[in-house]
Write an enzyme that holds these catalytic residues in place. Structure first.
Site, PDB file in Angstrom:
ATOM      1  N   THR A 236     -26.917  23.598  -4.501  1.00  0.00           N
ATOM      2  CA  THR A 236     -26.785  22.579  -5.532  1.00  0.00           C
ATOM      3  C   THR A 236     -25.874  23.149  -6.607  1.00  0.00           C
ATOM      4  O   THR A 236     -26.126  24.232  -7.130  1.00  0.00           O
ATOM      5  CB  THR A 236     -28.179  22.260  -6.138  1.00  0.00           C
ATOM      6  N   ASP A 237     -24.796  22.445  -6.908  1.00  0.00           N
ATOM      7  CA  ASP A 237     -23.854  22.901  -7.939  1.00  0.00           C
ATOM      8  C   ASP A 237     -24.286  22.391  -9.313  1.00  0.00           C
ATOM      9  O   ASP A 237     -24.534  21.193  -9.489  1.00  0.00           O
ATOM     10  CB  ASP A 237     -22.443  22.358  -7.660  1.00  0.00           C
TER      11      ASP A 237
ATOM     12  N   ASP B  90     -12.038  24.253   0.386  1.00  0.00           N
ATOM     13  CA  ASP B  90     -12.901  23.652   1.411  1.00  0.00           C
ATOM     14  C   ASP B  90     -12.231  22.418   2.019  1.00  0.00           C
ATOM     15  O   ASP B  90     -12.325  22.181   3.227  1.00  0.00           O
ATOM     16  CB  ASP B  90     -14.261  23.268   0.803  1.00  0.00           C
TER      17      ASP B  90
ATOM     18  N   THR C  54     -12.531  23.130  -7.833  1.00  0.00           N
ATOM     19  CA  THR C  54     -13.684  23.332  -6.943  1.00  0.00           C
ATOM     20  C   THR C  54     -13.549  22.453  -5.696  1.00  0.00           C
ATOM     21  O   THR C  54     -13.322  21.256  -5.808  1.00  0.00           O
ATOM     22  CB  THR C  54     -15.003  22.968  -7.669  1.00  0.00           C
TER      23      THR C  54
ATOM     24  N   GLU D  36     -21.284  32.962   2.772  1.00  0.00           N
ATOM     25  CA  GLU D  36     -22.391  32.709   1.844  1.00  0.00           C
ATOM     26  C   GLU D  36     -23.751  32.750   2.548  1.00  0.00           C
ATOM     27  O   GLU D  36     -24.766  32.404   1.957  1.00  0.00           O
ATOM     28  CB  GLU D  36     -22.201  31.357   1.126  1.00  0.00           C
TER      29      GLU D  36
ATOM     30  N   ARG E  88       0.842  27.360  -5.623  1.00  0.00           N
ATOM     31  CA  ARG E  88       2.067  27.720  -4.893  1.00  0.00           C
ATOM     32  C   ARG E  88       2.081  27.089  -3.499  1.00  0.00           C
ATOM     33  O   ARG E  88       3.128  27.026  -2.866  1.00  0.00           O
ATOM     34  CB  ARG E  88       2.161  29.247  -4.740  1.00  0.00           C
TER      35      ARG E  88
ATOM     36  N   GLY F 264      -3.177  28.497  -4.069  1.00  0.00           N
ATOM     37  CA  GLY F 264      -3.364  27.653  -5.249  1.00  0.00           C
ATOM     38  C   GLY F 264      -2.150  26.745  -5.472  1.00  0.00           C
ATOM     39  O   GLY F 264      -1.671  26.098  -4.541  1.00  0.00           O
TER      40      GLY F 264
END
Ligand code: ATP
EC number: 2.7.1.15
Length: 324
Positions: free
Chosen positions: A17-18, A271, A267, A154, A241, A239
Site C-alpha cells: 500500500t503506497d 513499472d 512513481t 522486493e 533521457r 529517466g
C-alpha cells in the site's frame, strides 16, 4: 482464461500500500514539512508491473486482452490486503495465487514526491512480502503455464534466485527488474532473457560509477558486461533521457524520451515501461517470431511518458487505448 494463442505472463513479486505525500521540497534532516496533498494507493513493484501488463494489454473495457496476466505474492489479513486484491481484479490481473497470510500485515511504501521535479524518495516496510518463500513457486503449478516470468527484488532474494533456476529448467523466459538494487550472484545472469535496470541499478549491479552511464560508449560497456555474464537483452531506463538497449546479437540503440512531457510524479514509470515491453517480448516468444526490441522499447517509452504526467502508481499507468 488463458488461450493457446495469447501469452501467459506471471509476475512474482511484491504488493504494497503506497502512502504518498506531495511536498514542496524533500525534507532536510530534522525538518518537519506540511504536505500539499496526500493519497493512499495500491502499489508495490510486483503489483504495479502486473497492473501495467494488464492495462496495456487491453482497452479500458477489459475486452480482448493480448496477454493473460497473473500475480504470485502475499498480502496480510487486513483491509489494505483486500484493496490490493481488488485492485488486481479490477485491472484484469488474475489474483488467485496471491496468498492472504493470517496474522501478517500488508506491505507498506512511504513515498515522498517533490512537486517541482516529480522525483520521489521511498521507504518500504515489506511485511507479508518477506514471507514469499520458495513454497510459492509450486502453488498451482504456475510455472508450467507461464511463458514469461517477471520479477523484482522486493521479495526474498532466495525466492527470486530459485525462481530463475526453475524457470530456466522449464524454458520460461525471465525478465528481471532488480529493484531495489542489490548485488546478484554472477550465475543468475545466465537465466535472464531480459534485464531492465534504471541508472542506479545499472551502476550497483554492474559495479561502475553512475557517470559511466552518461555516454553511449559507457552504456555499451555496461551492457556488454551483463551480456558477457549471460543476459540476452539489456535495457537501461534513463529517466528523462529515454532508454538504452543492447542485445547479445548486437542490436543496440538509444530511444530518446518523449518530448514536451510535464513531469508530475515519476512513481510507476519504470513499472509501466516493464509492463509494455514485456507484452511485446512475450508475444514474440509465444508466436515464435523474432523479437523487435527497438519497437518494444519505443512503445514502452511512450507508455511510461504518460505515467510520469499523472499522480500515483497503478492509477497513473495508461490503458492500451490511451497510448495506441
Ligand atoms: P520509478 O522507480 O520512479 O518507476 P525508474 O527509476 O525505474 O522509475 P526511470 O528510468 O526514471 O525509471 O523512468 C522510466 C522510463 O519512464 C524512462 O525510461 C522513460 O521512458 C520514462 N520517463 C521518465 N522520466 C521521463 C521524462 N522526464 N520525460 C519523458 N519520459 C520519461
Amino acid at each position: 482464461m488463458a488461450t493457446p494463442t495469447i501469452p501467459h505472463i506471471t509476475i512474482l513479486g511484491s504488493l504494497n500500500t503506497d502512502l504518498v505525500a506531495y511536498v514542496p521540497h524533500h525534507p532536510l534532516p530534522g525538518e518537519t514539512l506540511t504536505a500539499t496533498s496526500f493519497l493512499t494507493s495500491p502499489g508495490g513493484k510486483g503489483s504495479n508491473q502486473a497492473v501495467a501488463c494488464a492495462k496495456l494489454s487491453r482497452p479500458r473495457s477489459l475486452t480482448s486482452p493480448s496477454a493473460h496476466v497473473s500475480m504470485v505474492g502475499a498480502v496480510g489479513s487486513d483491509p489494505n490486503g483486500t484493496l490490493l486484491l481488488t485492485n488486481l481484479t479490477s485491472h484484469g490481473v488474475d489474483p488467485s495465487l496471491v496468498s492472504t497470510l493470517p496474522g501478517t500485515k500488508t506491505g507498506i511504501a512511504m513515498i515522498v514526491v517533490e512537486a517541482e521535479t516529480g522525483q520521489n524518495r521511498i521507504i518500504i516496510s515489506g511485511e507479508a512480502n518477506h514471507q514469499v518463500d520458495e513454497s510459492f513457486l509450486t502453488k498451482g503449478n504456475w510455472l508450467e503455464k507461464t511463458d514469461m516470468l517477471i520479477m523484482q527484488l522486493e521479495i526474498p532474494m532466495g525466492t527470486v534466485l530459485k525462481a530463475v533456476e526453475e524457470a530456466k529448467k522449464r524454458g520460461v523466459d525471465v525478465l528481471l527488474n532488480p529493484a531495489p538494487a542489490k548485488k546478484l550472484p554472477g550465475s543468475v545472469y545466465e537465466g535472464l532473457k531480459h534485464l531492465v535496470v534504471n541508472e542506479t541499478e545499472a551502476a550497483i549491479l554492474g559495479d561502475v560509477d553512475e557517470e559511466e552511464l552518461d555516454t553511449l560508449e559507457g552504456l555499451e560497456r555496461v551492457g556488454e558486461k551483463f551480456g558477457g555474464m549471460g543476459v540476452e537483452n539489456f535495457i537501461a531506463t534513463l529517466g528523462g533521457r529515454g532508454v538504452y538497449y543492447l542485445t547479445k546479437d548486437g542490436k543496440k540503440g538509444l530511444v530518446e524520451a518523449e518530448r514536451g512531457v510535464k513531469v508530475v510524479d515519476t512513481t510507476g514509470a519504470g513499472d509501466t515501461f516493464v509492463g509494455r515491453y514485456a507484452l511485446d517480448a512475450a508475444a514474440a516468444r509465444k508466436e515464435g517470431k523474432e523479437f523487435d526490441i527497438e519497437g518494444a522499447v519505443k512503445k514502452a517509452n511512450k507508455a511510461a511518458a504518460v505515467t510520469v504526467q499523472r499522480e500515483g502508481a497503478a492509477a497513473s499507468i495508461p490503458w492500451r487505448d490511451e497510448v495506441e
